[in-house]
Write a protein that holds these residues in place. Structure first.
Motif, PDB file in Angstrom:
ATOM      1  N   GLY A  27       0.946  -1.122   0.091  1.00  0.00           N
ATOM      2  CA  GLY A  27       0.095  -0.134  -0.262  1.00  0.00           C
ATOM      3  C   GLY A  27       0.893   1.299  -0.152  1.00  0.00           C
ATOM      4  O   GLY A  27       2.018   1.266  -0.206  1.00  0.00           O
ATOM      5  N   LEU A  28       0.269   2.353   0.419  1.00  0.00           N
ATOM      6  CA  LEU A  28       0.776   3.728   0.188  1.00  0.00           C
ATOM      7  C   LEU A  28       1.196   4.046   1.836  1.00  0.00           C
ATOM      8  O   LEU A  28       0.064   3.920   2.648  1.00  0.00           O
ATOM      9  N   VAL A  29       2.218   4.401   2.149  1.00  0.00           N
ATOM     10  CA  VAL A  29       2.777   4.795   3.420  1.00  0.00           C
ATOM     11  C   VAL A  29       3.603   6.115   3.292  1.00  0.00           C
ATOM     12  O   VAL A  29       4.368   6.272   2.514  1.00  0.00           O
ATOM     13  N   GLN A  30       3.436   6.797   4.516  1.00  0.00           N
ATOM     14  CA  GLN A  30       4.563   7.996   4.509  1.00  0.00           C
ATOM     15  C   GLN A  30       5.901   7.477   5.061  1.00  0.00           C
ATOM     16  O   GLN A  30       5.988   6.561   5.656  1.00  0.00           O
ATOM     17  N   ALA A  31       6.707   8.233   4.624  1.00  0.00           N
ATOM     18  CA  ALA A  31       8.234   7.986   5.101  1.00  0.00           C
ATOM     19  C   ALA A  31       8.262   8.116   6.691  1.00  0.00           C
ATOM     20  O   ALA A  31       7.621   8.790   7.390  1.00  0.00           O
ATOM     21  N   GLY A  32       8.922   6.763   7.197  1.00  0.00           N
ATOM     22  CA  GLY A  32       8.862   6.489   8.780  1.00  0.00           C
ATOM     23  C   GLY A  32       7.801   5.475   8.981  1.00  0.00           C
ATOM     24  O   GLY A  32       7.880   5.241  10.215  1.00  0.00           O
ATOM     25  N   GLY A  33       7.023   5.378   8.238  1.00  0.00           N
ATOM     26  CA  GLY A  33       5.732   4.381   8.529  1.00  0.00           C
ATOM     27  C   GLY A  33       6.144   2.946   8.738  1.00  0.00           C
ATOM     28  O   GLY A  33       7.348   2.452   8.134  1.00  0.00           O
ATOM     29  N   SER A  34       5.128   2.296   8.789  1.00  0.00           N
ATOM     30  CA  SER A  34       5.247   0.879   8.570  1.00  0.00           C
ATOM     31  C   SER A  34       4.349   0.018   7.928  1.00  0.00           C
ATOM     32  O   SER A  34       3.076   0.617   7.662  1.00  0.00           O
ATOM     33  N   LEU A  35       4.756  -1.127   7.433  1.00  0.00           N
ATOM     34  CA  LEU A  35       3.622  -2.201   6.828  1.00  0.00           C
ATOM     35  C   LEU A  35       4.061  -3.451   7.109  1.00  0.00           C
ATOM     36  O   LEU A  35       5.491  -3.831   7.396  1.00  0.00           O
ATOM     37  N   ARG A  36       3.255  -4.309   7.144  1.00  0.00           N
ATOM     38  CA  ARG A  36       3.445  -5.946   7.131  1.00  0.00           C
ATOM     39  C   ARG A  36       2.795  -6.478   6.011  1.00  0.00           C
ATOM     40  O   ARG A  36       1.649  -6.341   5.565  1.00  0.00           O
ATOM     41  N   MET A  45       7.992  -4.318   8.020  1.00  0.00           N
ATOM     42  CA  MET A  45       8.627  -3.159   7.298  1.00  0.00           C
ATOM     43  C   MET A  45       8.521  -1.995   8.332  1.00  0.00           C
ATOM     44  O   MET A  45       7.356  -1.263   8.301  1.00  0.00           O
ATOM     45  N   ASN A  46       9.673  -1.499   8.875  1.00  0.00           N
ATOM     46  CA  ASN A  46       9.524  -0.172   9.760  1.00  0.00           C
ATOM     47  C   ASN A  46      10.474   0.862   9.093  1.00  0.00           C
ATOM     48  O   ASN A  46      11.522   0.269   8.524  1.00  0.00           O
ATOM     49  N   SER A  47      10.332   2.004   9.641  1.00  0.00           N
ATOM     50  CA  SER A  47      11.209   3.032   9.265  1.00  0.00           C
ATOM     51  C   SER A  47      11.415   3.143   7.645  1.00  0.00           C
ATOM     52  O   SER A  47      12.613   3.182   7.331  1.00  0.00           O
ATOM     53  N   LEU A  48      10.282   3.051   7.179  1.00  0.00           N
ATOM     54  CA  LEU A  48      10.455   3.022   5.470  1.00  0.00           C
ATOM     55  C   LEU A  48      10.804   4.169   5.109  1.00  0.00           C
ATOM     56  O   LEU A  48      10.489   5.337   5.576  1.00  0.00           O
ATOM     57  N   THR A  49      11.312   4.201   3.894  1.00  0.00           N
ATOM     58  CA  THR A  49      12.126   5.419   2.936  1.00  0.00           C
ATOM     59  C   THR A  49      11.534   5.553   1.580  1.00  0.00           C
ATOM     60  O   THR A  49      11.073   4.174   1.223  1.00  0.00           O
ATOM     61  N   PRO A  50      11.368   6.436   1.108  1.00  0.00           N
ATOM     62  CA  PRO A  50      11.151   6.341  -0.369  1.00  0.00           C
ATOM     63  C   PRO A  50      11.873   5.466  -1.368  1.00  0.00           C
ATOM     64  O   PRO A  50      11.378   4.830  -2.224  1.00  0.00           O
ATOM     65  N   GLU A  51      13.201   4.837  -0.859  1.00  0.00           N
ATOM     66  CA  GLU A  51      14.102   4.076  -1.475  1.00  0.00           C
ATOM     67  C   GLU A  51      13.200   2.644  -1.301  1.00  0.00           C
ATOM     68  O   GLU A  51      13.917   1.669  -2.185  1.00  0.00           O
ATOM     69  N   ASP A  52      12.398   2.282  -0.479  1.00  0.00           N
ATOM     70  CA  ASP A  52      11.810   1.106  -0.258  1.00  0.00           C
ATOM     71  C   ASP A  52      10.603   1.022  -1.043  1.00  0.00           C
ATOM     72  O   ASP A  52      10.084  -0.335  -1.348  1.00  0.00           O
ATOM     73  N   THR A  53      10.324   1.904  -2.052  1.00  0.00           N
ATOM     74  CA  THR A  53       9.136   1.690  -2.960  1.00  0.00           C
ATOM     75  C   THR A  53       9.488   0.809  -4.033  1.00  0.00           C
ATOM     76  O   THR A  53      10.785   0.786  -4.446  1.00  0.00           O
ATOM     77  N   ALA A  54       8.819  -0.246  -4.409  1.00  0.00           N
ATOM     78  CA  ALA A  54       9.115  -1.549  -5.048  1.00  0.00           C
ATOM     79  C   ALA A  54       7.688  -2.438  -4.947  1.00  0.00           C
ATOM     80  O   ALA A  54       6.868  -2.202  -4.205  1.00  0.00           O
ATOM     81  N   TRP A  60       6.993 -18.437  -7.113  1.00  0.00           N
ATOM     82  CA  TRP A  60       6.877 -16.960  -6.942  1.00  0.00           C
ATOM     83  C   TRP A  60       5.524 -16.527  -6.891  1.00  0.00           C
ATOM     84  O   TRP A  60       4.624 -16.975  -7.512  1.00  0.00           O
ATOM     85  N   GLY A  61       5.356 -15.732  -5.891  1.00  0.00           N
ATOM     86  CA  GLY A  61       4.181 -14.942  -5.763  1.00  0.00           C
ATOM     87  C   GLY A  61       3.805 -13.855  -6.872  1.00  0.00           C
ATOM     88  O   GLY A  61       4.922 -13.507  -7.362  1.00  0.00           O
ATOM     89  N   GLN A  62       2.586 -13.173  -6.843  1.00  0.00           N
ATOM     90  CA  GLN A  62       2.427 -12.371  -7.876  1.00  0.00           C
ATOM     91  C   GLN A  62       2.945 -10.911  -7.637  1.00  0.00           C
ATOM     92  O   GLN A  62       2.880 -10.119  -8.500  1.00  0.00           O
ATOM     93  N   GLY A  63       3.424 -10.648  -6.277  1.00  0.00           N
ATOM     94  CA  GLY A  63       3.933  -9.416  -6.131  1.00  0.00           C
ATOM     95  C   GLY A  63       2.830  -8.309  -5.332  1.00  0.00           C
ATOM     96  O   GLY A  63       1.664  -8.672  -5.858  1.00  0.00           O
ATOM     97  N   THR A  64       3.090  -7.560  -4.459  1.00  0.00           N
ATOM     98  CA  THR A  64       2.520  -6.465  -4.046  1.00  0.00           C
ATOM     99  C   THR A  64       3.228  -5.288  -3.769  1.00  0.00           C
ATOM    100  O   THR A  64       4.463  -5.283  -3.556  1.00  0.00           O
ATOM    101  N   LEU A  65       2.603  -4.201  -4.256  1.00  0.00           N
ATOM    102  CA  LEU A  65       3.221  -2.853  -4.453  1.00  0.00           C
ATOM    103  C   LEU A  65       3.361  -2.102  -3.088  1.00  0.00           C
ATOM    104  O   LEU A  65       2.275  -1.859  -2.261  1.00  0.00           O
ATOM    105  N   VAL A  66       4.464  -1.797  -2.753  1.00  0.00           N
ATOM    106  CA  VAL A  66       4.728  -0.629  -1.500  1.00  0.00           C
ATOM    107  C   VAL A  66       5.403   0.652  -2.206  1.00  0.00           C
ATOM    108  O   VAL A  66       6.175   0.614  -2.883  1.00  0.00           O
TER     109      VAL A  66
END
Length: 124
Positions: A9-18, A82-91, A114-120
């Motif tokens: 999904g979409l998250v702001q820099a510094g945020g987290s996703l699982r 995924m914690n402390s995300l940065t724009p460089e983690d976009t993939a 392989w799985g189908q992929g999920t966009l971060v």
């Protein structure tokens, strides 16, 4: 064999996703699991791997200390916290499975499924 990734999904820099990846159609607990990512215009790269029991983990240097891989063999699921995300983690993040041995944990070509992929997407 199916690997179904979710949680992106979409998250702001510094945020987290699982991220989650649920497997079916094979004996999940006998496979090494990995997470890879592919940024726009770049090659798919190793992010993290975990052995069959969950006792060993290995990370790419760029994510060490920020991302954590885990698995629940009873649920046939592997996770990527995924914690402390940065724009460089976009993939697009992909889960994958192989049973060629722990020495190949970071080698993309060794992964059979392989799985189908999920966009971060991480916004600045």
């Amino acid at each position: 064999v199916q690997l179904q990734a979710s949680g992106g999904g979409l998250v702001q820099a510094g945020g987290s996703l699982r991220l989650s990846c649920t497997a079916s159609g094979y004996s999940f607990s006998t496979y090494i699991m990995g997470w890879f990512r592919q940024a726009p215009g770049k090659e798919r790269r190793f992010v993290a791997g975990i052995d069959e029991s969950g006792g060993l983990q290995y990370y790419a240097g760029s994510v060490q200390g920020r991302l954590t891989i885990s698995r629940d063999n009873a649920e046939n699921t592997v996770y990527l916290q995924m914690n402390s995300l940065t724009p460089e983690d976009t993939a697009v993040y992909y889960c994958a499975a192989h049973k060629n041995g722990w020495r190949w944990v970071r080698v993309l070509s060794k992964y059979a499924w392989w799985g189908q992929g999920t966009l971060v997407t991480v916004s600045s």
